[in-house]
Design an enzyme around this catalytic site. Sequence first.
Site, PDB file in Angstrom:
ATOM      1  N   LYS A  74       0.855  -1.191   0.000  1.00 31.49           N
ATOM      2  CA  LYS A  74       0.000   0.000   0.000  1.00 31.49           C
ATOM      3  C   LYS A  74       0.892   1.242   0.000  1.00 31.49           C
ATOM      4  O   LYS A  74       1.929   1.262   0.682  1.00 31.49           O
ATOM      5  CB  LYS A  74      -0.870  -0.026   1.252  1.00 31.49           C
ATOM      6  CG  LYS A  74      -1.890   1.094   1.364  1.00 31.49           C
ATOM      7  CD  LYS A  74      -2.684   0.967   2.662  1.00 31.49           C
ATOM      8  CE  LYS A  74      -3.856   1.929   2.725  1.00 31.49           C
ATOM      9  NZ  LYS A  74      -4.631   1.796   3.988  1.00 31.49           N
ATOM     10  N   SER A 149      -9.695   1.545   3.038  1.00 32.52           N
ATOM     11  CA  SER A 149      -8.869   2.345   2.175  1.00 32.52           C
ATOM     12  C   SER A 149      -7.792   1.556   1.430  1.00 32.52           C
ATOM     13  O   SER A 149      -7.242   2.047   0.459  1.00 32.52           O
ATOM     14  CB  SER A 149      -8.176   3.447   2.982  1.00 32.52           C
ATOM     15  OG  SER A 149      -7.288   2.858   3.925  1.00 32.52           O
ATOM     16  N   SER A 173      -9.638  -0.742   7.324  1.00 26.55           N
ATOM     17  CA  SER A 173      -9.111  -0.618   5.959  1.00 26.55           C
ATOM     18  C   SER A 173      -8.390  -1.836   5.399  1.00 26.55           C
ATOM     19  O   SER A 173      -8.064  -1.853   4.215  1.00 26.55           O
ATOM     20  CB  SER A 173      -8.180   0.583   5.861  1.00 26.55           C
ATOM     21  OG  SER A 173      -8.944   1.743   5.757  1.00 26.55           O
TER      22      SER A 173
END
Length: 480
Positions: A74, A149, A173
């Site tokens: 990420k 997210s 997330s």
Amino acid sequence: MIHGSLSDLSEALAAGKTSSTEITSACLAQIRETDDQVGAFLRIDEAGALAAAKASDARRQKLSPLDGVPVALKDMILTAGLETTAGSRILSGFIPPHDATVTAKLKAAGAVILGKTNLDEFAMGSSTESSAFKKTHNPYALDRTPGGSSGGSAAAVAARQCFGTLGTDTGGSIRQPAALCNVVGLKPTWGRVSRSGVVAFASSLDQVGPFGRTVRDAALLLQGIAGRDPHDATSADVAVPSFTDTLEQGVKGLKIGLPREYFVDGMDPEIAAATREAAKTLEAAGAQVKEISLPHTKHALAVYYVIAPAEASSNLARYDGVRFGHRAKDAKQLIELYERSRAEGFGPEVKRRIMLGTFALSAGYHDAYYVKAQRVRTLIRQDFDEAFREVDVILSPATPTCAWPLGEKLDDPLAMYLMDVLTLPCNLAGLPGLSVPTARSSGGLPIGAQFLGRPFDEVTILRAARALERERDLSTWSPS
Ligand code: GLN
């Protein structure tokens, strides 16, 4: 080969049945073929990945089960020499001078880092649509969100672009996008994994954790990143067990609690049914299932949306246009430089959080909002303490709905925040939690089940999730 599990790949690599170069090239080809539609990646480091693969192939002795395995991170996680943006314009062009500890650990374990995955700006969101750069699509239904997210990390694993990824989880997330994308996502106990070199959102809640297509894959990745780090004072000095040794032990005698309050109004009835079905399956496998109560659950969303923005407003004060990333042009004074850089660099959701948090912390409101939220947070934690006197793990739905059409909740922040009701109490209490695929909806969309455990008891939630996975085996369901 790209469809298999990380653990199978790891064995094939160790046995010399394939090479890291071969599998890395296959993943890069899959990214080229699918990422125009999926949009999981912000950046691909083809040269770096192929060099790491070559180095892995040259080693006679594998460094770990992750040696030679293609993974992605990420874009909240720093990668030395490779741009890291947190999905924000304010960090575009920022080339980190060093790796995050988790990045360094994966590299030391021999993993091949393919690139950086998309996310909501500063991990604030539940759909990956607040990224300043692009939208990510759900590989199982391209017109729908992958969740967020860490939507890029979930989608990359689902789309068979790599064998595992890391995400961050502040209020869900990792677990929420895992549930929406038919992959396993694990948020470790707060303190289990170092956050050194991970962009900070809300420091009392943030954790880094893995995505994999199977429970074992998530366990192997967690093994690679867990442990005390002298560079992160909040990382816990707690022994790291083997996360795979007990995986196949089954659930005989395990006490599983189903929290009444997690079957919320407005929940998709298919998801509630799938969770009860999962409970029955585990009962048939020897677990004792009982209903429990976590009475303060209804306050978790309000508490989170005071505490997380408050911490974010403080953490994001460092983006001033001076030290890193975007700097406004032609500002005449320092204050003007700060104001313009921040106005230009942050997107609307991030600005909303900074304003909420600054308000909650401001003189005159601090006690009424922030201090009160912290008190209620204690009550939420105590609910879990009580529950874990009676049960070993908690089983619940991971999300109130399946993946929704892109754009649907963009104009309604509250509707978006509601997507986190089932995942964020775990962060407020600092517990480990994971989401594992449990069903396919009548509309053909993934449904996840969430397991929550006692602090530092990841092994038990992994074991329970594996017992469910053994009966369901949705890991072979790939997007068409
Ligand atoms: N969706 C939640 C938020 O917007 C949680 C995000 C996260 O876990 N990083 O804050």
